[in-house]
Design a protein around this motif. Structure first.
Motif, PDB file in Angstrom:
ATOM      1  N   ASP A  40       4.229  -6.273   3.298  1.00  0.00           N
ATOM      2  CA  ASP A  40       4.245  -4.798   2.015  1.00  0.00           C
ATOM      3  C   ASP A  40       4.605  -5.323   1.125  1.00  0.00           C
ATOM      4  O   ASP A  40       5.754  -4.464   0.898  1.00  0.00           O
ATOM      5  CB  ASP A  40       4.098  -3.595   2.428  1.00  0.00           C
ATOM      6  CG  ASP A  40       3.083  -2.773   1.700  1.00  0.00           C
ATOM      7  OD1 ASP A  40       3.057  -3.373   0.766  1.00  0.00           O
ATOM      8  OD2 ASP A  40       3.726  -1.425   2.121  1.00  0.00           O
ATOM      9  N   MET A  86       0.703  -1.328   0.221  1.00  0.00           N
ATOM     10  CA  MET A  86      -0.085   0.508  -0.146  1.00  0.00           C
ATOM     11  C   MET A  86       0.594   1.729  -0.482  1.00  0.00           C
ATOM     12  O   MET A  86       2.249   1.052   0.538  1.00  0.00           O
ATOM     13  CB  MET A  86      -1.032  -0.080   1.223  1.00  0.00           C
ATOM     14  CG  MET A  86      -1.650   1.158   1.250  1.00  0.00           C
ATOM     15  SD  MET A  86      -2.457   1.357   3.134  1.00  0.00           S
ATOM     16  CE  MET A  86      -1.823   1.352   3.581  1.00  0.00           C
ATOM     17  N   PHE A  87       1.148   2.191  -0.344  1.00  0.00           N
ATOM     18  CA  PHE A  87       1.214   3.525  -1.049  1.00  0.00           C
ATOM     19  C   PHE A  87       1.100   4.759   0.488  1.00  0.00           C
ATOM     20  O   PHE A  87      -0.299   4.551   0.391  1.00  0.00           O
ATOM     21  CB  PHE A  87       1.841   4.146  -1.831  1.00  0.00           C
ATOM     22  CG  PHE A  87       0.460   4.574  -3.239  1.00  0.00           C
ATOM     23  CD1 PHE A  87       0.440   5.948  -2.519  1.00  0.00           C
ATOM     24  CD2 PHE A  87      -0.533   4.073  -3.346  1.00  0.00           C
ATOM     25  CE1 PHE A  87      -0.337   7.000  -3.177  1.00  0.00           C
ATOM     26  CE2 PHE A  87      -1.107   4.723  -3.887  1.00  0.00           C
ATOM     27  CZ  PHE A  87      -1.359   5.932  -4.025  1.00  0.00           C
ATOM     28  N   TYR A 112       4.755  -0.726   8.910  1.00  0.00           N
ATOM     29  CA  TYR A 112       4.348  -1.150   7.798  1.00  0.00           C
ATOM     30  C   TYR A 112       5.390   0.648   7.502  1.00  0.00           C
ATOM     31  O   TYR A 112       5.991   1.737   7.924  1.00  0.00           O
ATOM     32  CB  TYR A 112       3.109   0.355   8.562  1.00  0.00           C
ATOM     33  CG  TYR A 112       2.699   1.149   6.879  1.00  0.00           C
ATOM     34  CD1 TYR A 112       2.725  -0.242   5.201  1.00  0.00           C
ATOM     35  CD2 TYR A 112       2.452   1.877   7.072  1.00  0.00           C
ATOM     36  CE1 TYR A 112       1.881   1.261   4.155  1.00  0.00           C
ATOM     37  CE2 TYR A 112       1.931   3.225   5.216  1.00  0.00           C
ATOM     38  CZ  TYR A 112       1.765   2.375   4.539  1.00  0.00           C
ATOM     39  OH  TYR A 112       1.329   2.630   2.890  1.00  0.00           O
ATOM     40  N   HIS A 113       6.200   0.069   5.921  1.00  0.00           N
ATOM     41  CA  HIS A 113       7.211   1.088   5.174  1.00  0.00           C
ATOM     42  C   HIS A 113       8.571   1.198   6.552  1.00  0.00           C
ATOM     43  O   HIS A 113       8.711   2.471   6.206  1.00  0.00           O
ATOM     44  CB  HIS A 113       6.376   2.035   4.922  1.00  0.00           C
ATOM     45  CG  HIS A 113       5.729   2.080   3.736  1.00  0.00           C
ATOM     46  ND1 HIS A 113       5.269   3.116   3.147  1.00  0.00           N
ATOM     47  CD2 HIS A 113       5.041   0.847   3.148  1.00  0.00           C
ATOM     48  CE1 HIS A 113       4.264   2.603   1.937  1.00  0.00           C
ATOM     49  NE2 HIS A 113       4.402   1.006   1.488  1.00  0.00           N
ATOM     50  N   HIS A 120       0.747  -6.420  -5.436  1.00  0.00           N
ATOM     51  CA  HIS A 120       2.053  -5.834  -5.598  1.00  0.00           C
ATOM     52  C   HIS A 120       3.332  -5.978  -4.977  1.00  0.00           C
ATOM     53  O   HIS A 120       3.522  -6.083  -4.128  1.00  0.00           O
ATOM     54  CB  HIS A 120       1.939  -4.591  -5.978  1.00  0.00           C
ATOM     55  CG  HIS A 120       2.059  -4.349  -4.166  1.00  0.00           C
ATOM     56  ND1 HIS A 120       3.241  -3.711  -3.605  1.00  0.00           N
ATOM     57  CD2 HIS A 120       1.558  -3.578  -3.020  1.00  0.00           C
ATOM     58  CE1 HIS A 120       3.448  -2.741  -2.344  1.00  0.00           C
ATOM     59  NE2 HIS A 120       2.322  -3.557  -2.297  1.00  0.00           N
ATOM     60  N   GLU A 161       4.210   1.005  -4.770  1.00  0.00           N
ATOM     61  CA  GLU A 161       4.564   2.254  -4.175  1.00  0.00           C
ATOM     62  C   GLU A 161       4.922   3.582  -4.414  1.00  0.00           C
ATOM     63  O   GLU A 161       4.778   4.906  -3.679  1.00  0.00           O
ATOM     64  CB  GLU A 161       6.147   1.932  -3.284  1.00  0.00           C
ATOM     65  CG  GLU A 161       5.910   0.164  -2.652  1.00  0.00           C
ATOM     66  CD  GLU A 161       4.566   0.414  -1.653  1.00  0.00           C
ATOM     67  OE1 GLU A 161       4.548   1.664  -1.119  1.00  0.00           O
ATOM     68  OE2 GLU A 161       4.741  -0.528  -0.337  1.00  0.00           O
TER      69      GLU A 161
HETATM   70 ZN   LIG Z   1       2.748   0.119   0.450  1.00  0.00          ZN
END
Ligand SMILES: [Zn+2]
Length: 464
Positions: free
Chosen positions: A270, A1-2, A407-408, A258, A303
């Motif tokens: 992710d 998820m971006f 996350y990220h 992705h 992303e």
């Molecule tokens: Zn992401």
């Protein structure tokens, strides 16, 4: 998820807002029993261990788009699809990085004093020398005609950067020099595609010095922006599982995730997790009887803002689009620490418009059958379901929300992955896809599903 800085959540009229508690209540659905028998043909074969191994392999190194890490992942995914005998294609597309070589602002022949100016993101390369004109905040209707052929000196604030650039561009300005409205440096500014005049940010102090200078007579300035555009290649992997020719509804269901990660992030959840489910379902569907094409997809450059899925959507033949009846996107489906204390481990189905559709109807019903929970739905973009929605295809993102603290981060690693969550999400998506693809269900008419709709709720649940 971006990651997107501002998320606008719009609630359409008539939408049901629940408090966020949809506890395990078994809702009996028509045909639920026979649906369960068919579910078992898929879900009993799903192996969370397989998925976990895939994630471990993919997350050994970052898979940032345009890097060797992405290429390695793409080759692995392609190899898996090929070994299953699928019609497999690796589709390249260009992505662009920008390197700033220099940004100079000169007045009276020498560079202005203080901090080195910065180009707006999206600014073009260019070198212009022209008289400077103070146009205040460059609000619509306030920019004088005499800015034509001049460099506009603009104060930041009140309206967007893009609007300011457009307002002076419309009057024929040849450059934008914008100074901050606070003493907070010069790291700001954005120009849009097609705004092809150099646009540069300077500090408030530098700007006010120029404003003063203009009071005592004309000032000629030079904006010299040198930005190098570097082209790289990213990829979409496409694998088609075709039904038997004698039993073909002509319809297509797509299942996507992705494969790219953020820079420096191993991206275990992710979105190696989503890719692992795509590959696991591909393995199982390869041996299942189907009357509908199931197309498995992994996207690069998600992303960077859904670049891969947007490219994929843009190059689809119209005939394919017309035949596509549902898109299932899995992004971040294994996070041990995601979902807070929401039911179903926090699994939720996000649609672009916040409305139910075929995909959420199927997902909610499959949730009841496999885990005894009617999975809720909500409204969110930020993943590859968006371009499919824009093509008019019923689409949803399956994700555990809210997302985990990793996350990220470089700490989005395999040890944070829950096999139970992988299993649950893959079962729900697998059972939903099979509802469409199995030969016993008729072709879908007007995007309505044949069997087993349950009650399920809208939740206004922020993802981060
Ligand atoms: Zn992401």
């Amino acid at each position: 998820m971006f990651r997107r800085k501002s998320i606008i959540t719009i609630l359409a009229a008539g939408m049901v807002l629940s408090s966020g508690t949809v506890y395990a209540q078994t809702i009996s659905a028509p045909n639920a029993q026979s649906d369960t028998a068919f579910d078992n043909k898929i879900i009993k074969k799903i192996s969370a261990d397989n998925m976990y191994s895939t994630i471990a392999l993919l997350s050994e190194q970052p898979r940032e788009a345009g890097t060797e890490g992405e290429v390695r992942a793409v080759k692995y995914i392609e190899g898996q699809f090929k070994s299953l005998g699928f019609e497999t294609k690796v589709i390249p597309f260009p992505i662009y990085d920008y390197r700033t070589n220099h940004v100079w602002v000169k007045s009276g022949g020498s560079n202005i004093e203080g901090a080195e100016p910065r180009a707006f993101s999206g600014s073009v390369t260019g070198n212009v020398t022209a008289p400077l004109l103070n146009v205040g905040k460059a609000r619509l209707g306030e920019v004088p005609d005499e800015v034509a052929g001049k460099i506009a000196l603009v104060e930041r604030g009140d309206i967007t950067f893009i609007e300011k650039v457009q307002n002076v561009l419309d009057k024929g300005a040849v450059g934008v020099l914008m100074y901050n409205n606070s003493s907070n440096g010069n790291n700001f500014g954005q120009a849009a595609e097609g705004q092809d005049i150099p646009s540069v940010a300077i500090t408030r102090e530098q700007g006010l010095a120029l404003v003063e200078k203009l009071k005592s007579g004309p000032v000629t300035a030079t904006l010299d922006v040198d930005i190098e555009k570097i082209e790289k290649t990213s990829y979409v992997v496409e694998a088609k599982l075709k039904p038997n020719k004698n039993k073909d509804t002509g319809q297509i269901v797509t299942v996507g995730a992705h494969h790219d990660s953020v820079h420096g992030g191993p991206g275990a959840n992710d979105d190696a997790s989503g890719v692992s489910a795509v590959l696991e379902l591909a393995r199982i569907f390869a041996k299942a009887p189907i009357d509908t094409e199931v197309r498995f997809l992994t996207f690069g450059s998600e992303e960077r803002g859904l670049v891969g899925s947007s490219f994929y959507a843009s190059q689809l033949p119209k005939d394919d689009v017309d035949r596509m009846v549902a898109h299932f996107q899995m992004d971040m489906i294994g996070g041990r620490d995601a979902g807070a204390d929401n039911p179903a481990g926090g699994l939720i189905m996000y649609t672009i418009d916040g409305q139910k559709n075929l995909v959420t109807d199927l997902g909610a019903a499959a949730g009841v059958r496999t885990m005894g929970v009617a999975i809720p739905y909500g409204q969110l973009g930020r993943s590859d379901h968006q371009p499919f929605h824009e093509l008019g295809i019923p689409s949803a993102l399956f994700i555990h929300s809210p997302v985990e603290p990793w996350y990220h981060q470089p700490t989005d690693t395999i040890d944070k992955i829950s096999k139970e969550k992988l299993q649950q999400a893959a079962e729900i998506v697998g059972a939903s896809v099979y509802q469409i693809a199995r030969p016993e269900t008729p072709a879908l008419e007007n995007s309505r599903v044949a069997a087993g709709i349950v009650d399920y709720d809208f939740e206004d649940r922020p993802v981060d």
